[in-house]
Design an enzyme around this catalytic site. Structure first.
Site, mmCIF file in Angstrom:
data_model
loop_
_atom_site.group_PDB
_atom_site.id
_atom_site.type_symbol
_atom_site.label_atom_id
_atom_site.label_comp_id
_atom_site.label_asym_id
_atom_site.label_seq_id
_atom_site.Cartn_x
_atom_site.Cartn_y
_atom_site.Cartn_z
ATOM 1 N N ASP A 71 4.520 -3.939 10.180
ATOM 2 C CA ASP A 71 3.646 -3.050 9.414
ATOM 3 C C ASP A 71 4.502 -2.043 8.640
ATOM 4 O O ASP A 71 5.021 -1.091 9.222
ATOM 5 C CB ASP A 71 2.716 -2.316 10.374
ATOM 6 C CG ASP A 71 1.750 -1.390 9.671
ATOM 7 O OD1 ASP A 71 1.604 -1.494 8.432
ATOM 8 O OD2 ASP A 71 1.130 -0.543 10.352
ATOM 9 N N GLU A 105 0.469 4.876 2.665
ATOM 10 C CA GLU A 105 -0.712 4.240 3.268
ATOM 11 C C GLU A 105 -0.914 4.719 4.681
ATOM 12 O O GLU A 105 -2.050 4.881 5.150
ATOM 13 C CB GLU A 105 -0.541 2.721 3.237
ATOM 14 C CG GLU A 105 -1.777 1.932 3.689
ATOM 15 C CD GLU A 105 -1.826 1.657 5.191
ATOM 16 O OE1 GLU A 105 -2.832 1.117 5.679
ATOM 17 O OE2 GLU A 105 -0.848 2.003 5.900
ATOM 18 N N GLU A 106 0.193 4.933 5.402
ATOM 19 C CA GLU A 106 0.089 5.310 6.809
ATOM 20 C C GLU A 106 -0.570 6.671 7.001
ATOM 21 O O GLU A 106 -1.054 6.983 8.083
ATOM 22 C CB GLU A 106 1.477 5.313 7.458
ATOM 23 C CG GLU A 106 2.185 3.961 7.466
ATOM 24 C CD GLU A 106 1.508 2.913 8.343
ATOM 25 O OE1 GLU A 106 0.382 3.156 8.821
ATOM 26 O OE2 GLU A 106 2.103 1.848 8.550
ATOM 27 N N ASP A 154 -1.203 -6.498 4.427
ATOM 28 C CA ASP A 154 -0.541 -5.353 5.054
ATOM 29 C C ASP A 154 0.461 -5.886 6.075
ATOM 30 O O ASP A 154 1.614 -6.146 5.747
ATOM 31 C CB ASP A 154 -1.596 -4.461 5.702
ATOM 32 C CG ASP A 154 -1.048 -3.121 6.165
ATOM 33 O OD1 ASP A 154 0.162 -3.029 6.408
ATOM 34 O OD2 ASP A 154 -1.832 -2.165 6.296
ATOM 35 N N HIS A 178 3.191 0.579 15.159
ATOM 36 C CA HIS A 178 3.535 1.985 14.894
ATOM 37 C C HIS A 178 4.532 2.563 15.906
ATOM 38 O O HIS A 178 4.561 3.772 16.131
ATOM 39 C CB HIS A 178 2.279 2.867 14.859
ATOM 40 C CG HIS A 178 1.415 2.625 13.656
ATOM 41 N ND1 HIS A 178 0.299 3.383 13.390
ATOM 42 C CD2 HIS A 178 1.486 1.706 12.661
ATOM 43 C CE1 HIS A 178 -0.279 2.943 12.273
ATOM 44 N NE2 HIS A 178 0.441 1.921 11.821
ATOM 45 N N HIS A 216 1.504 -1.974 0.996
ATOM 46 C CA HIS A 216 2.228 -0.685 1.033
ATOM 47 C C HIS A 216 3.600 -0.889 1.649
ATOM 48 O O HIS A 216 3.830 -1.848 2.402
ATOM 49 C CB HIS A 216 1.417 0.361 1.796
ATOM 50 C CG HIS A 216 1.364 0.173 3.277
ATOM 51 N ND1 HIS A 216 2.207 0.841 4.145
ATOM 52 C CD2 HIS A 216 0.572 -0.587 4.069
ATOM 53 C CE1 HIS A 216 1.928 0.506 5.389
ATOM 54 N NE2 HIS A 216 0.938 -0.365 5.377
#
Length: 884
Positions: free
Chosen positions: A350, A387-388, A416, A500, A340
């Site tokens: 990420d 995706e998140e 990922d 994140h 993604h």
């Protein structure tokens, strides 16, 4: 100008050119229709091995990967926001630059964005003590979306706070021993207790009214979703969130179960410490203080109050992007690679470390295509969006194409967070373990000179350790848990501290994560070589013996945890049967590898063998889904409902254990036994899928039509031969039951109508027919037919049942439809070729009656247009050539 000048024959040189062009045209058409074979090098040797060619393109690849990563992470690109368009455009342009066919697909799911959020400390009388920051200290430029929990419900609370450590069940037990409860209070947790949605759900079960989850001491605050019940758009569970699709209401029970019932929010470590320092109550246990640096305060409650408000939510459009490389022999079998591109922040780890690797694979494949290589099976490169927010882009695509994927997908290879630290970590379904290990022996280790990845992987963990994918934190989830497609997940580095947060930037990657981008290079090579083997190997490199060994380990662990020896013995019997089937298919694969690769009959046998290999994983699916969680269908590796469960396999059993608290001992045993039998039946289905020719008869010959092949069963050679076979089958022994009666566990009568057609020597034939058509329907159909037609009817049912097992969606109709399409294509191509030959022949002869011939030819073209054999552009070109 005199007419004699117009119709003068062309010179000999012109006629030779026309003849040569005609010959070249016919040759190209013939070559186009022939099955592709490996190219031949100028020296007469074989074309370079695809793996060697792929690895030869590694020179300078780390620099191009770094350049792609820098471009992708130039700014934040959260899904559904205008900022996400730049990353999408870059991926699309790189796919096209590689020469790949590209497609895009849009969906309109429910996404979640932060609205107003506030936080404050109040005195016991309600007066303001201190406002608290809800910002992220690491986001100094404030370019990012503020920290929030996607899909957390809007709401507010004014209540005492309690520090609950990681928010696990054991932490609440410890608080209870201290005499502290969280009912009616705000739970303050630190990150690390598992899935954040599970932490919030656990707090809600304990009676909390809101949850705050602390970030790290380095200033990063972790964003993320708190949805429950699986991935995908919460308003379209089980079907794609296309523009005009049905959407459930927010008051629907299935939708309500997806959302937490209390609000939650991530906060910085500084804000969390300020709250904890204001708390009274028992002292904080020493082991709870790690990571927060709390030097005062207690676990609570109070005496200060926390004022908490929060609100969000809206619909948005997302876009998946695909690069397609069509296979030359089995274009309808798909090897799928996915990553993604959307990110909570800048996404250097990420997910765009994986995106950059995917783009380098596209670059290499483009060069390989230019060199003349083509994969045996089709390869699809997927760049997912959203995706998140819960694997939405991949889940919606899987749900939309589920029938096709069930019958055509070979494997899904996921990357990922490609690089987040040191050391290779991998997860897969067990039949891919051996392939994965073999591939790592071909790739140089990025950190240790002179060693291969396999060597350091083995040394780092004290042996090769491959995880099973019983989690829902990346895009393999819909492929494995919902569609039953063999899957792999790869990444470097166990954990990333800036996950994140604003710290997930290109600067971190360049300085700390992978300064030379050699780990990116290694993951690219492993990922690409896996795809090439799955796309190019004549026989799929699946090893179900490894699967049976893994199942045996699972039953041993289950026995230790539960002490249920009866269930273990039951499962072991079915596992042994699967092991036998795995050995049979391994022997068959070795025999096929010794035969001519391009023999038509061998190709068909190989196709059938490969289909059994890829469909075996589908046998572990439960069509109605797990109890209370219908979307999850995989009986071995779906995630358990309780994220703290000690069982990371057999989710039905894990759920049964976690729900057994209020059941009697007898009810617990019944529930457990039912789940055990579900697993046993799934293992039995897998063994049947692997075993050769469910109908019990080997293929006698293969018919080819338009490049496609279909199995034709042996016809009855003569009435006398058939009579002898029937007599032998029906009268082998007075006490011996036919396969049908044996299957139904009943005595076989002398006049049993099924005995002549389903002999005891071939039990699989009847088992397959009975599974598809039903026992009573088979007997009723045979009784309704004349005796001389029953054998042919039984053979027809057996063949259709075989196809239904291999292709549950279309059966024999799938073969017929495919062949009809190929025939139509060949007919149209033949018509076009004949027209072109006629044009060139006419131009060479150049007879004088130009006007009459044009009228006649125009009439002929019109009739062909009417039949759909020529389009008007072709007709115009023909008339233009005729007129000259």
């Amino acid at each position: 100008m005199p007419l004699s000048v117009v119709v003068r024959p062309p010179p000999v040189s012109v006629r030779l050119v026309i003849a040569f062009g005609l010959l070249l045209l016919v040759s190209l058409l013939v070559l186009y229709r022939r099955p592709a074979r490996p190219l031949v090098a100028p020296g007469g040797g074989a074309h370079p091995d695809p793996a060697a060619l792929f690895l030869s393109l590694s020179a300078g690849a780390n620099a191009s990967i770094a350049a792609d990563l820098r471009t992708l992470t130039a700014g934040p690109h959260l899904a559904g926001t205008p900022a996400s368009a730049g990353a999408a455009a870059h991926v699309l342009s790189r796919f096209r630059a590689a020469g790949l066919q590209t497609l895009t697909r849009e969906y309109a799911p429910l996404l979640s964005y932060p609205g107003h959020a506030s936080l404050a400390l109040l005195r016991p009388d309600g007066s303001l003590l201190a406002p608290l920051s809800v910002e992220e200290p690491a986001d100094e430029e404030q370019r990012l979306v503020p920290p929030y929990h996607a899909y957390a419900p809007s709401g507010g609370a004014v209540a005492e706070a309690v520090f609950v450590n990681l928010g696990r069940e054991e932490d609440y037990v410890a608080l209870e021993k201290l005499g502290v409860g969280v009912r009616g209070r705000i739970a303050v947790a630190r990150r690390g207790g598992g899935y954040r949605g599970g932490v919030v759900a656990r707090a809600a079960e304990m009676g909390a009214v809101a949850v705050l989850i602390a970030g790290r001491a380095d200033g990063g605050v972790e964003r993320g979703v708190v949805l429950l019940g699986g991935p995908g758009d919460p308003l379209t569970p089980g079907w794609a969130a296309t523009a005009g699709a049905e959407r459930l209401g927010f008051d629907d029970k299935a939708v309500k179960r997806r959302f937490p019932i209390i609000p939650s929010m991530p906060v910085s470590a500084k804000t969390a410490v300020a709250i904890i320092r204001s708390l009274g109550g028992p002292a904080i246990p020493a082991e709870w203080q790690a990571g927060l640096e709390v030097d005062s305060g207690g676990v609570g409650p109070g005496p200060t109050l926390v004022n908490f408000t929060y609100q969000d939510r809206k619909f948005a459009k997302i876009q998946d992007i695909f690069g397609i490389i069509k296979g030359y022999e089995e274009p309808d079998r798909y090897v799928i690679l996915g990553n993604h591109r959307d990110a909570w922040t800048y996404g250097a780890v990420d997910p765009n470390s994986g995106t950059a690797a995917l783009l380098d694979i596209a670059r290499r494949i483009g060069i390989m295509l230019q060199s003349g290589w083509k994969p045996r099976r089709s390869v699809i490169l997927c760049c997912w969006d959203a995706e998140e927010f819960g694997m939405i882009g991949s889940t919606e695509w899987v749900e939309e194409n589920l029938a096709d994927l069930h019958s055509k997908a070979v494997a899904y290879l996921n990357v990922d967070c490609a690089v987040q630290g040191v050391g290779l970590f991998a997860g897969s379904t067990p039949q891919l373990d051996k392939l994965l290990i073999d591939i790592t022996r071909q790739v140089k280790d990025p950190d240790v000179m002179g060693k291969m990845v396999h060597d350091t992987w083995n040394e780092m963990n004290g042996g090769i350790n491959i995880e099973r994918l019983a989690r829902t934190d990346s895009d393999f989830a819909p492929f494995l848990h919902h569609a039953g497609i063999p899957s792999v997940d790869l990444y470097y580095g166990k954990e990333f501290p800036g996950y994140h947060t604003a710290l997930d930037s290109y600067n971190w990657m360049e300085k700390h994560g992978d300064p030379l981008f050699l780990r990116h290079l290694a993951i690219t090579e492993i990922w690409g070589l896996l795809a090439l083997r799955l796309a190019d190997d004549p026989v799929l490199p699946f090893d179900y013996q490894v699967y049976t060994s893994q199942l045996q380990e699972h039953t041993n662990t289950f026995s230790v945890l539960t002490g249920n020896s009866q269930a273990v013995n039951l499962m072991n019997g079915f596992i042994n049967d699967l092991s036998g089937a795995a050995m049979e298919i391994l022997k068959e694969a070795k025999k096929l590898q010794q035969l001519d690769l391009y023999d038509k009959h061998t190709r068909m046998r190989r196709r059938l063998l490969n289909d059994r290999l890829l469909l075996a994983e589908r046998s572990f699916l439960q069509p109605e889904g797990l109890q209370g969680r219908r979307w999850f269908k995989h009986l071995l590796y779906s995630p358990p409902e309780d994220y703290e469960s000690k069982l990371s396999f057999f989710p039905g059993i894990a759920d049964s254990i976690s729900r057994s608290g209020n059941l009697s001992a007898k009810e617990r045993d019944v529930s457990m036994q039912h789940e055990v039998w579900k697993i046993c039946r799934a293992i039995e289905r897998a063994a049947r899928s692997l075993r050769v020719y469910c109908g019990g008869t080997a293929p006698d010959r293969v018919h080819a039509v338009g490049g496609k092949y279909t199995l034709v069963q042996h016809e009855i050679m003569s009435t006398s031969a058939n009579t002898e076979a029937v007599a032998d089958a029906g009268s082998a022994s007075p006490g011996r039951r036919c396969a049908a009666c044996k299957n139904q566990r009943r005595k076989c009568a002398p006049d049993c109508i099924l005995a002549p057609y389903f002999p005891a020597s071939d039990p699989q034939r009847y088992a397959c027919v009975q599974r598809v058509f039903g026992a009573s329907n088979v007997a009723r159909l045979l009784q309704s037919l004349p005796v001389q037609e029953r054998a042919k009817a039984a053979d027809t049912m057996a063949m259709e049942a075989q196809r239904r097992v291999e292709d549950p969606v279309y059966g024999c109709a799938g073969i017929v439809g495919s062949l009809q399409g190929e025939i139509r294509a060949v007919q149209c191509e033949l018509a076009r070729t004949q027209a072109q030959i006629a044009v060139h022949a006419a131009a060479a002869r150049a007879r004088p009656a130009v006007g009459a011939r044009l009228n006649r030819h125009g009439h002929l073209c019109s009739s062909r247009v009417a039949r759909g054999q020529l389009n008007r552009k072709e007709v115009t070109a023909i008339l233009k050539v005729e007129s000259t």
